[in-house]
Design an enzyme around this catalytic site. Structure first.
Site, PDB file in Angstrom:
ATOM      1  N   CYS A 214      31.690  43.188  98.895  1.00  0.00           N
ATOM      2  CA  CYS A 214      31.464  42.083  97.996  1.00  0.00           C
ATOM      3  C   CYS A 214      30.974  40.981  97.800  1.00  0.00           C
ATOM      4  O   CYS A 214      30.989  39.992  97.035  1.00  0.00           O
ATOM      5  CB  CYS A 214      33.532  41.294  97.832  1.00  0.00           C
ATOM      6  SG  CYS A 214      34.754  42.860  98.789  1.00  0.00           S
TER       7      CYS A 214
ATOM      8  N   HIS B  48      35.121  32.700  95.795  1.00  0.00           N
ATOM      9  CA  HIS B  48      35.426  33.977  95.741  1.00  0.00           C
ATOM     10  C   HIS B  48      36.998  34.554  95.489  1.00  0.00           C
ATOM     11  O   HIS B  48      37.436  35.455  94.665  1.00  0.00           O
ATOM     12  CB  HIS B  48      34.307  34.261  97.866  1.00  0.00           C
ATOM     13  CG  HIS B  48      35.039  35.803  97.757  1.00  0.00           C
ATOM     14  ND1 HIS B  48      34.082  37.008  96.698  1.00  0.00           N
ATOM     15  CD2 HIS B  48      35.994  36.632  98.460  1.00  0.00           C
ATOM     16  CE1 HIS B  48      34.346  37.800  97.327  1.00  0.00           C
ATOM     17  NE2 HIS B  48      35.559  37.790  98.648  1.00  0.00           N
TER      18      HIS B  48
ATOM     19  N   GLU C 203      38.653  30.185 102.466  1.00  0.00           N
ATOM     20  CA  GLU C 203      37.928  29.761 101.563  1.00  0.00           C
ATOM     21  C   GLU C 203      37.801  27.812 101.084  1.00  0.00           C
ATOM     22  O   GLU C 203      36.996  26.873 100.901  1.00  0.00           O
ATOM     23  CB  GLU C 203      37.655  30.007 100.745  1.00  0.00           C
ATOM     24  CG  GLU C 203      36.259  29.757  99.517  1.00  0.00           C
ATOM     25  CD  GLU C 203      36.333  30.826  98.482  1.00  0.00           C
ATOM     26  OE1 GLU C 203      37.148  31.343  98.061  1.00  0.00           O
ATOM     27  OE2 GLU C 203      34.972  30.616  97.919  1.00  0.00           O
TER      28      GLU C 203
ATOM     29  N   LYS D 299      38.325  35.797  89.542  1.00  0.00           N
ATOM     30  CA  LYS D 299      39.338  36.857  89.375  1.00  0.00           C
ATOM     31  C   LYS D 299      40.458  37.509  88.975  1.00  0.00           C
ATOM     32  O   LYS D 299      41.140  38.033  89.435  1.00  0.00           O
ATOM     33  CB  LYS D 299      38.926  37.657  91.354  1.00  0.00           C
ATOM     34  CG  LYS D 299      37.405  37.393  91.626  1.00  0.00           C
ATOM     35  CD  LYS D 299      37.277  38.291  93.366  1.00  0.00           C
ATOM     36  CE  LYS D 299      36.233  38.614  93.905  1.00  0.00           C
ATOM     37  NZ  LYS D 299      35.164  37.299  94.329  1.00  0.00           N
TER      38      LYS D 299
ATOM     39  N   HIS E  35      38.908  42.151  91.581  1.00  0.00           N
ATOM     40  CA  HIS E  35      37.844  41.860  92.161  1.00  0.00           C
ATOM     41  C   HIS E  35      37.390  43.096  92.171  1.00  0.00           C
ATOM     42  O   HIS E  35      37.396  44.364  92.102  1.00  0.00           O
ATOM     43  CB  HIS E  35      38.657  41.989  93.357  1.00  0.00           C
ATOM     44  CG  HIS E  35      37.523  41.726  94.574  1.00  0.00           C
ATOM     45  ND1 HIS E  35      35.897  41.505  94.808  1.00  0.00           N
ATOM     46  CD2 HIS E  35      38.120  41.463  96.121  1.00  0.00           C
ATOM     47  CE1 HIS E  35      34.908  41.437  95.759  1.00  0.00           C
ATOM     48  NE2 HIS E  35      36.400  41.152  96.744  1.00  0.00           N
TER      49      HIS E  35
ATOM     50  N   PHE F  24      33.830  42.158 103.292  1.00  0.00           N
ATOM     51  CA  PHE F  24      34.048  42.654 104.653  1.00  0.00           C
ATOM     52  C   PHE F  24      33.354  42.967 105.709  1.00  0.00           C
ATOM     53  O   PHE F  24      31.325  43.447 104.914  1.00  0.00           O
ATOM     54  CB  PHE F  24      35.114  44.245 104.098  1.00  0.00           C
ATOM     55  CG  PHE F  24      36.346  44.299 104.291  1.00  0.00           C
ATOM     56  CD1 PHE F  24      37.301  43.069 103.540  1.00  0.00           C
ATOM     57  CD2 PHE F  24      37.124  45.277 103.298  1.00  0.00           C
ATOM     58  CE1 PHE F  24      38.063  42.460 103.424  1.00  0.00           C
ATOM     59  CE2 PHE F  24      38.701  44.979 102.569  1.00  0.00           C
ATOM     60  CZ  PHE F  24      38.760  44.062 102.478  1.00  0.00           C
TER      61      PHE F  24
END
Length: 415
Positions: free
Chosen positions: A163, A304, A315, A336, A341, A401
């Site tokens: 990502c 994010h 975050e 998003k 996403h 990830f």
């Protein structure tokens, strides 16, 4: 050695909320949701049955005969590159040659191709696997096909950092121009993972929300108290990066300057962010330092903001740690909430949103947040619609990830 300045002169979004720069910008201003029922395959047996699909016709960008030889993620990348180049005003003749490079990544690559050919192998045997299986599936083919389309023979690479891919691709491409190795780079990301295997895999690890199959437009809820997972999206996002003097010489319209880039590793867990977003903090501080930007100069952060409990909490803590008291003066939002996403395309799509915010003086909102705030997340997440506010510097966060983080800092272009 002189470090060149890098500006953005073309925007190519292919997103669940529309194709092309103006359509994408208008959809953000309206707070439009691109989330709906999955129609790419029968998702009735999946926990999550919704996604952010690109439902626009791609045939204007790829002939039907060519499309049969390309995985969907490459098709989305080619459409995005075409749009970005058209938006920049550059011609194919101007792009051809070794002073133009390509750097477009994908978090997964050709997932649909992989699924289709795995089924062929199981049902009909390995002798029936398509000879195009490998070149359709591998993750560097978006870059390869874009280079072939425009005759761009300069520096070329592919970022595969889940990502964080899109942000990493733009950051690495900007550095290539800064070092004087190219005048123009086509950079970004593409992803087409709305398939049974991906939706099943992400769903079974409880990364996707399964609470809004009947009201999909409410499903992506970054920073909301009731958030319980992300919504998978697809798309392609390519920007034209250009060395400043090269852009000025041809009279190009400049949307923003790329001034900072930082990366880091959490070194903590395969899917969970490090406590307090420690790895994210490192990338954010590196991005600010590399651009010579003080935290107090940043006016907007495109988060994010995945809509998972762990990401949004950590975050928020990371932003507070990096910005101190200034965190409460920042405008922060997650686009998003509208697109879902987009995995490997997310960072590039969000870079486009940031460039437009700096250029237009309109900050995109976080939809589905009003009326459902999480008291533990107390920053200004722009919950009540797009906001007219001119900021001079903005940050875009991407976390992946594997614990890989990539952060970009942009500056509003002024003569």
């Amino acid at each position: 050695m002189e470090i060149k300045r890098v500006v953005i002169t073309g925007l190519g979004p292919v997103s669940p909320i529309g194709l092309g720069a103006e359509t994408f910008a208008q959809a953000q201003r309206e707070g439009k949701s691109g989330i709906g029922p999955i129609t790419h395959f029968d998702a009735s047996a999946c926990r999550a049955q919704i996604a952010g699909q690109v439902n626009d016709d791609l045939s204007p960008f790829i002939e039907a005969r060519e499309a049969k030889k390309l995985d969907r993620y490459v098709q989305l990348a080619l459409a995005a590159a075409d749009l970005a180049v058209e938006h920049s005003g550059l011609s194919k003749e101007e792009l051809a040659g070794e002073r133009t490079g390509t750097l477009v990544g994908s978090g997964i690559g050709g997932m649909k191709t992989f699924e289709d050919q795995a089924k062929v192998m199981v049902e009909r045997g390995p002798s029936r696997i398509s000879p195009l299986f490998i070149p359709m599936m591998i993750a560097n083919m978006a870059t390869g096909h874009i280079a072939m389309r425009f005759g761009a023979t300069g520096p070329s690479s592919t970022v595969v950092t889940a990502c964080a891919t899109g942000s990493g691709a733009i950051g690495d491409a900007a550095r290539i121009i800064q070092l004087g190795l190219a005048d123009v780079m086509l950079a970004g990301g593409a992803e087409a993972a709305i398939t049974g295997l991906s939706i099943g895999g992400f769903g079974n690890m409880h990364a996707l929300t399964a609470s809004h199959n009947d009201d999909p437009e409410q499903a992506s809820r970054p920073f909301a108290a009731s958030r319980d997972g992300f919504v998978l999206g697809e798309g392609g996002a390519v920007v034209v990066l250009e060395e400043l003097e090269h852009a000025k010489k041809r009279g190009a319209k400049i949307y923003a300057e790329v001034v900072g880039y930082g990366t880091s590793a959490d070194a903590y867990h395969v899917t969970m962010p490090a406590p307090e977003g420690r790895g994210a903090q490192v990338a954010m501080r590196q991005a600010l330092k590399s651009g010579g930007v003080n935290p107090e100069q940043i006016g907007y952060v495109n988060a994010h903001g995945t809509s998972t409990p762990a990401n949004d909490l950590n975050e928020t803590l990371a932003i507070k740690s990096v910005y101190g008291d200034h965190a409460y003066k920042l405008a922060v939002s997650s686009t998003k909430s509208m697109t879902g996403h987009l995995l490997g395309a997310a960072g590039a799509m969000e870079a486009i949103a940031v460039a437009q915010a700096l250029s237009d003086g309109i900050l995109p909102p976080t939809i589905n947040l009003a009326g459902d705030p999480d008291p533990a997340l107390d920053l200004d997440f722009i919950p009540d619609g797009a906001r007219e506010k001119q900021v001079d510097y903005a940050m875009s966060n991407s976390f992946a990830f594997g614990g890989q983080n990539a952060v970009l800092v942009f500056k509003r272009w002024t003569e």
